[in-house]
Motif scaffolding. Structure first.
Motif, PDB file in Angstrom:
ATOM      1  N   GLU A 169      33.838  54.292  26.662  1.00 42.87           N
ATOM      2  CA  GLU A 169      34.592  55.158  25.823  1.00 42.87           C
ATOM      3  C   GLU A 169      36.032  54.746  25.823  1.00 42.87           C
ATOM      4  OE1 GLU A 169      34.212  59.454  26.850  1.00 42.87           O
ATOM      5  OE2 GLU A 169      32.394  59.168  27.576  1.00 42.87           O
ATOM      6  N   SER A 170      36.758  54.100  27.017  1.00 50.01           N
ATOM      7  CA  SER A 170      38.114  53.864  26.940  1.00 50.01           C
ATOM      8  C   SER A 170      38.469  52.284  26.549  1.00 50.01           C
ATOM      9  CB  SER A 170      38.736  54.424  28.280  1.00 50.01           C
ATOM     10  OG  SER A 170      38.256  53.214  29.178  1.00 50.01           O
ATOM     11  N   GLY A 171      37.313  51.584  26.906  1.00 51.31           N
ATOM     12  CA  GLY A 171      37.604  50.024  26.666  1.00 51.31           C
ATOM     13  C   GLY A 171      38.709  49.675  27.674  1.00 51.31           C
ATOM     14  N   ARG A 172      38.702  50.417  28.846  1.00 53.13           N
ATOM     15  CA  ARG A 172      39.887  50.051  29.626  1.00 53.13           C
ATOM     16  C   ARG A 172      39.048  49.782  31.190  1.00 53.13           C
ATOM     17  NH1 ARG A 172      42.184  53.016  33.537  1.00 53.13           N
ATOM     18  NH2 ARG A 172      44.208  52.639  34.155  1.00 53.13           N
ATOM     19  N   ARG A 173      39.552  48.696  31.773  1.00 55.31           N
ATOM     20  CA  ARG A 173      38.831  48.297  32.936  1.00 55.31           C
ATOM     21  C   ARG A 173      39.585  49.202  34.375  1.00 55.31           C
ATOM     22  NH1 ARG A 173      37.211  42.133  34.053  1.00 55.31           N
ATOM     23  NH2 ARG A 173      36.864  41.614  32.136  1.00 55.31           N
ATOM     24  N   SER A 174      38.617  49.447  35.176  1.00 51.37           N
ATOM     25  CA  SER A 174      39.537  50.353  36.510  1.00 51.37           C
ATOM     26  C   SER A 174      40.604  49.414  36.974  1.00 51.37           C
ATOM     27  CB  SER A 174      38.462  50.760  37.295  1.00 51.37           C
ATOM     28  OG  SER A 174      37.599  51.667  36.957  1.00 51.37           O
ATOM     29  N   VAL A 175      41.635  49.977  37.438  1.00 52.50           N
ATOM     30  CA  VAL A 175      42.705  49.332  38.021  1.00 52.50           C
ATOM     31  C   VAL A 175      43.002  50.004  39.526  1.00 52.50           C
ATOM     32  CG1 VAL A 175      43.826  48.187  36.100  1.00 52.50           C
ATOM     33  CG2 VAL A 175      44.662  50.495  36.844  1.00 52.50           C
ATOM     34  N   GLU A 176      43.515  49.567  40.475  1.00 53.29           N
ATOM     35  CA  GLU A 176      43.521  50.082  41.763  1.00 53.29           C
ATOM     36  C   GLU A 176      44.249  51.376  41.685  1.00 53.29           C
ATOM     37  OE1 GLU A 176      43.023  45.556  42.320  1.00 53.29           O
ATOM     38  OE2 GLU A 176      44.414  46.984  41.050  1.00 53.29           O
ATOM     39  N   THR A 177      45.224  51.579  40.886  1.00 54.48           N
ATOM     40  CA  THR A 177      46.116  52.817  41.043  1.00 54.48           C
ATOM     41  C   THR A 177      45.356  53.842  40.139  1.00 54.48           C
ATOM     42  OG1 THR A 177      47.249  52.142  39.045  1.00 54.48           O
ATOM     43  CG2 THR A 177      48.446  51.754  41.207  1.00 54.48           C
ATOM     44  N   PHE A 300      42.809  46.488  46.791  1.00 58.09           N
ATOM     45  CA  PHE A 300      42.797  45.355  45.828  1.00 58.09           C
ATOM     46  C   PHE A 300      41.461  45.327  45.463  1.00 58.09           C
ATOM     47  CE2 PHE A 300      45.923  44.282  48.589  1.00 58.09           C
ATOM     48  CZ  PHE A 300      47.015  43.867  47.843  1.00 58.09           C
ATOM     49  N   ASN A 301      40.808  45.317  44.122  1.00 63.97           N
ATOM     50  CA  ASN A 301      39.535  45.102  43.427  1.00 63.97           C
ATOM     51  C   ASN A 301      39.308  43.604  43.547  1.00 63.97           C
ATOM     52  OD1 ASN A 301      39.657  47.586  42.345  1.00 63.97           O
ATOM     53  ND2 ASN A 301      40.529  47.153  40.448  1.00 63.97           N
ATOM     54  N   ILE A 302      37.976  43.229  43.867  1.00 61.97           N
ATOM     55  CA  ILE A 302      37.518  41.758  44.027  1.00 61.97           C
ATOM     56  C   ILE A 302      36.294  41.841  43.239  1.00 61.97           C
ATOM     57  CG2 ILE A 302      36.855  40.203  45.833  1.00 61.97           C
ATOM     58  CD1 ILE A 302      39.726  40.900  46.022  1.00 61.97           C
ATOM     59  N   ALA A 303      36.211  40.911  42.261  1.00 65.01           N
ATOM     60  CA  ALA A 303      35.012  40.557  41.518  1.00 65.01           C
ATOM     61  C   ALA A 303      35.244  39.242  40.747  1.00 65.01           C
ATOM     62  CB  ALA A 303      34.838  41.737  40.695  1.00 65.01           C
ATOM     63  N   CYS A 304      34.149  39.162  40.104  1.00 65.80           N
ATOM     64  CA  CYS A 304      34.307  37.985  38.745  1.00 65.80           C
ATOM     65  C   CYS A 304      35.198  38.580  37.716  1.00 65.80           C
ATOM     66  CB  CYS A 304      32.819  37.577  38.280  1.00 65.80           C
ATOM     67  SG  CYS A 304      31.851  36.834  39.587  1.00 65.80           S
ATOM     68  N   GLN A 305      35.897  37.655  37.181  1.00 62.38           N
ATOM     69  CA  GLN A 305      36.685  38.255  35.817  1.00 62.38           C
ATOM     70  C   GLN A 305      35.582  38.453  34.693  1.00 62.38           C
ATOM     71  OE1 GLN A 305      39.510  34.708  35.797  1.00 62.38           O
ATOM     72  NE2 GLN A 305      40.833  36.293  35.488  1.00 62.38           N
ATOM     73  N   SER A 348      43.299  41.085  38.555  1.00 63.20           N
ATOM     74  CA  SER A 348      44.646  40.562  38.492  1.00 63.20           C
ATOM     75  C   SER A 348      45.498  40.815  39.650  1.00 63.20           C
ATOM     76  CB  SER A 348      45.181  40.884  37.046  1.00 63.20           C
ATOM     77  OG  SER A 348      45.395  42.161  36.905  1.00 63.20           O
ATOM     78  N   LYS A 349      45.481  41.917  40.190  1.00 63.73           N
ATOM     79  CA  LYS A 349      46.363  42.308  41.298  1.00 63.73           C
ATOM     80  C   LYS A 349      46.035  41.222  42.539  1.00 63.73           C
ATOM     81  CE  LYS A 349      47.616  45.828  44.317  1.00 63.73           C
ATOM     82  NZ  LYS A 349      47.476  47.292  44.787  1.00 63.73           N
ATOM     83  N   ALA A 350      44.898  41.267  42.620  1.00 65.18           N
ATOM     84  CA  ALA A 350      44.451  40.402  43.926  1.00 65.18           C
ATOM     85  C   ALA A 350      44.684  39.000  43.711  1.00 65.18           C
ATOM     86  CB  ALA A 350      42.882  40.574  44.108  1.00 65.18           C
ATOM     87  N   ASP A 352      47.195  37.817  41.845  1.00 67.55           N
ATOM     88  CA  ASP A 352      48.727  37.770  41.943  1.00 67.55           C
ATOM     89  C   ASP A 352      49.252  37.883  43.516  1.00 67.55           C
ATOM     90  OD1 ASP A 352      48.691  37.470  39.047  1.00 67.55           O
ATOM     91  OD2 ASP A 352      49.249  39.578  38.787  1.00 67.55           O
ATOM     92  N   LYS A 353      48.771  39.014  43.927  1.00 64.96           N
ATOM     93  CA  LYS A 353      49.140  39.120  45.229  1.00 64.96           C
ATOM     94  C   LYS A 353      48.555  38.417  46.362  1.00 64.96           C
ATOM     95  CE  LYS A 353      51.859  43.364  44.623  1.00 64.96           C
ATOM     96  NZ  LYS A 353      52.053  44.765  45.413  1.00 64.96           N
ATOM     97  N   LEU A 354      47.216  38.151  46.509  1.00 66.30           N
ATOM     98  CA  LEU A 354      46.460  37.580  47.551  1.00 66.30           C
ATOM     99  C   LEU A 354      46.201  36.217  47.156  1.00 66.30           C
ATOM    100  CD1 LEU A 354      44.026  40.363  48.192  1.00 66.30           C
ATOM    101  CD2 LEU A 354      46.062  39.887  49.487  1.00 66.30           C
ATOM    102  N   GLY A 355      46.409  35.694  45.996  1.00 63.67           N
ATOM    103  CA  GLY A 355      45.867  34.277  45.660  1.00 63.67           C
ATOM    104  C   GLY A 355      44.511  34.199  45.590  1.00 63.67           C
ATOM    105  N   PHE A 356      43.928  35.212  45.237  1.00 61.81           N
ATOM    106  CA  PHE A 356      42.171  35.307  45.096  1.00 61.81           C
ATOM    107  C   PHE A 356      42.015  34.544  43.853  1.00 61.81           C
ATOM    108  CE2 PHE A 356      38.895  37.752  43.228  1.00 61.81           C
ATOM    109  CZ  PHE A 356      37.936  37.186  43.535  1.00 61.81           C
ATOM    110  N   VAL A 357      40.878  33.700  44.136  1.00 66.91           N
ATOM    111  CA  VAL A 357      40.535  32.873  42.825  1.00 66.91           C
ATOM    112  C   VAL A 357      39.090  33.256  42.697  1.00 66.91           C
ATOM    113  CG1 VAL A 357      40.039  30.478  41.830  1.00 66.91           C
ATOM    114  CG2 VAL A 357      42.060  30.832  43.580  1.00 66.91           C
ATOM    115  N   PRO A 358      38.722  33.997  41.693  1.00 65.05           N
ATOM    116  CA  PRO A 358      37.240  34.435  41.327  1.00 65.05           C
ATOM    117  C   PRO A 358      36.302  33.224  40.938  1.00 65.05           C
ATOM    118  CG  PRO A 358      38.690  35.082  39.602  1.00 65.05           C
ATOM    119  CD  PRO A 358      39.823  34.676  40.713  1.00 65.05           C
ATOM    120  N   THR A 359      35.022  33.162  41.458  1.00 60.91           N
ATOM    121  CA  THR A 359      34.064  32.191  40.752  1.00 60.91           C
ATOM    122  C   THR A 359      33.648  32.765  39.601  1.00 60.91           C
ATOM    123  OG1 THR A 359      33.419  31.628  43.197  1.00 60.91           O
ATOM    124  CG2 THR A 359      31.849  31.403  41.421  1.00 60.91           C
TER     125      THR A 359
END
Length: 429
Positions: A169-177, A300-305, A348-350, A352-359
């Motif tokens: 409905e929103s076209g918006r992904r869930s962010v941590e906040t 932090f959210n962790i997933a494929c982009q 994106s938060k993970a 930027d802040k953790l240096g996470f690189v999704p597969t």
């Protein structure tokens, strides 16, 4: 002649003494070196760690320890099971493996308490098995003043128990906040009943936030990571194996599935987490360089982009397996994925802040299928599980007039399945 023999005996005695001295010096040096190396090792307490995410994480730490001088001393706490190959892949390489049932409380596990009391500080506590807030609270209390940082495995299901429109409905992904409880008690109760798993894991996060106190200086520092539906090798939930069975054997004549049925109410846009990415993020979370990410109350959210669209991804997986289906929605269709309704998450938060690189999602799916192909070829128990899955699929798709008709259909299906296995073995030879 006698004189020469006497001299030889003296020299032989001196040589033996010298050899013994050198050997003792070598042993002393080896012990000193071992003690020095052990003193450099970082102590890890793993609550769980023999399952899918835990074994992927510990395997990385074990491998890292073999390559580097410091390495890790790992104490693994579980109820004693070793799924898949964890008994050979993990068990021999941890310093201690302690059987403990968290339902009874960590204080009631004498061997664990002895390990805790003899440890100045764990470099990290990794909580893979904190399924209830009470278990998390118990661990935080027992490990107070003994833990450099507490890494908690959480879930995107927390977004199921908060307000907000779904992605459709929103076209918006869930962010941590977004993870804020509703103030309306009736709505809160309704959402918690809708997804009690999300409620319990969210409550575990809240325990870690609260135990830090008003000033954020009490208790243990924490990081929590929200994983989505996790795919990859060693899935002990059986969910991916069911999906694999549908796709790989849906074209057997007894099933006759020209179209692959998908659960009619399946949510099309969500996220998946590759198990190796989960392991990567856990290790990043306790890295000294990421200390500024600790005690973040939103995690932090962790997933494929990429967005996981169950219909198109099943088509893609089918093509990877040499199958060509047209998925259709059906009340008796595949319902293993997804497990949430809110939709995909923003990572994106993970990054930027953790240096996470999704597969990349395509790579994650391909590597997972490759592992299950190998497992199916080599493991007779898995073949038996697939047999059971096929029977369940057959029975879910058909209505039989008699038990004899049903038994005949099952026999035909299993004979086809066995012939398929034999053909595969012949092709490999």
């Amino acid at each position: 002649m006698c004189r020469t023999s006497s001299i030889m005996r003296k020299r032989t005695g001196m040589t033996r003494a010298l050899v013994l001295l050198v050997a003792l010096m070598h042993v002393a040096a080896t012990c000193a070196s071992s003690e020095k190396n052990n003193s450099k090792k970082k102590k890890i307490l793993s609550l769980g760690g023999n399952g899918m995410i835990g074994s992927a994480t510990l395997a990385r730490l074990i491998s890292k320890g073999e390559r580097e001088e410091e390495g890790y001393d790992i104490t693994l706490v579980s109820r004693g099971s070793w799924p898949f190959d964890s008994e050979t892949r993990i068990a021999p390489f941890v310093k201690k493996s302690i059987n403990c049932d968290r339902q009874l409380g960590l204080a009631n596990c004498p061997e664990l308490m002895e390990d805790i009391e003899s440890t100045d500080q764990y470099y990290a506590v990794l909580d893979f098995s904190g399924y209830t807030p009470d278990w998390v609270k118990d661990a935080a209390e027992v490990l107070k003043d003994k833990t450099r940082v507490y890494v908690y495995v959480s879930t995107d299901s927390v977004y199921e128990v908060v307000e907000g429109k779904p992605y459709a409905e929103s076209g918006r992904r869930s962010v941590e906040t977004d993870a804020v409880r509703p103030t309306d008690e009736d709505l809160r109760k309704k959402l918690n009943e809708f997804d009690d798993y999300g409620d319990e894991k969210f409550a575990g996060e809240e325990v870690l936030v609260e135990q830090r106190g008003v000033n954020g200086t009490e208790g243990v520092p924490y990081v929590f990571l929200r994983f989505c539906d996790v795919i990859g090798p060693r899935d002990n939930t059986g969910r991916f194996l069911t999906l694999y069975t549908w796709i790989m054997f849906g074209d057997l004549e007894s099933l006759a599935l020209p179209n692959l049925p998908i659960q009619e109410d399946a949510v099309e846009g969500t996220s998946i987490t590759y198990v190796e990415d989960a392991a990567q993020s856990i290790i990043l979370a306790f890295d000294e360089d990421n200390r500024n990410a600790w005690d973040d109350r939103f995690g932090f959210n962790i997933a494929c982009q990429e967005i996981f669209n169950v219909t198109s991804q099943i088509v893609e997986m089918g093509q990877m397996m040499g199958k060509h289906y047209v998925p259709v929605k059906d009340e008796h269709g595949i319902d293993e994925y997804p497990s949430v309704e809110k939709g995909p998450v923003d990572v994106s938060k993970a990054m930027d802040k953790l240096g996470f690189v999704p597969t990349r999602q395509e790579v994650a799916l391909r590597e997972t299928l490759k592992w299950y192909d190998k497992l199916f070829r080599e493991d007779e128990e898995i073949q038996e599980e697939v047999e059971d899955e096929l029977v369940d699929i057959l029975e879910s798709l058909n209505e039989y007039q008699s038990e004899e008709e049903q038994e005949e259909a099952i026999d035909n299906l299993l004979n086809e399945f066995k012939n398929e296995i034999e053909e595969r073995r012949s092709d490999e030879l």
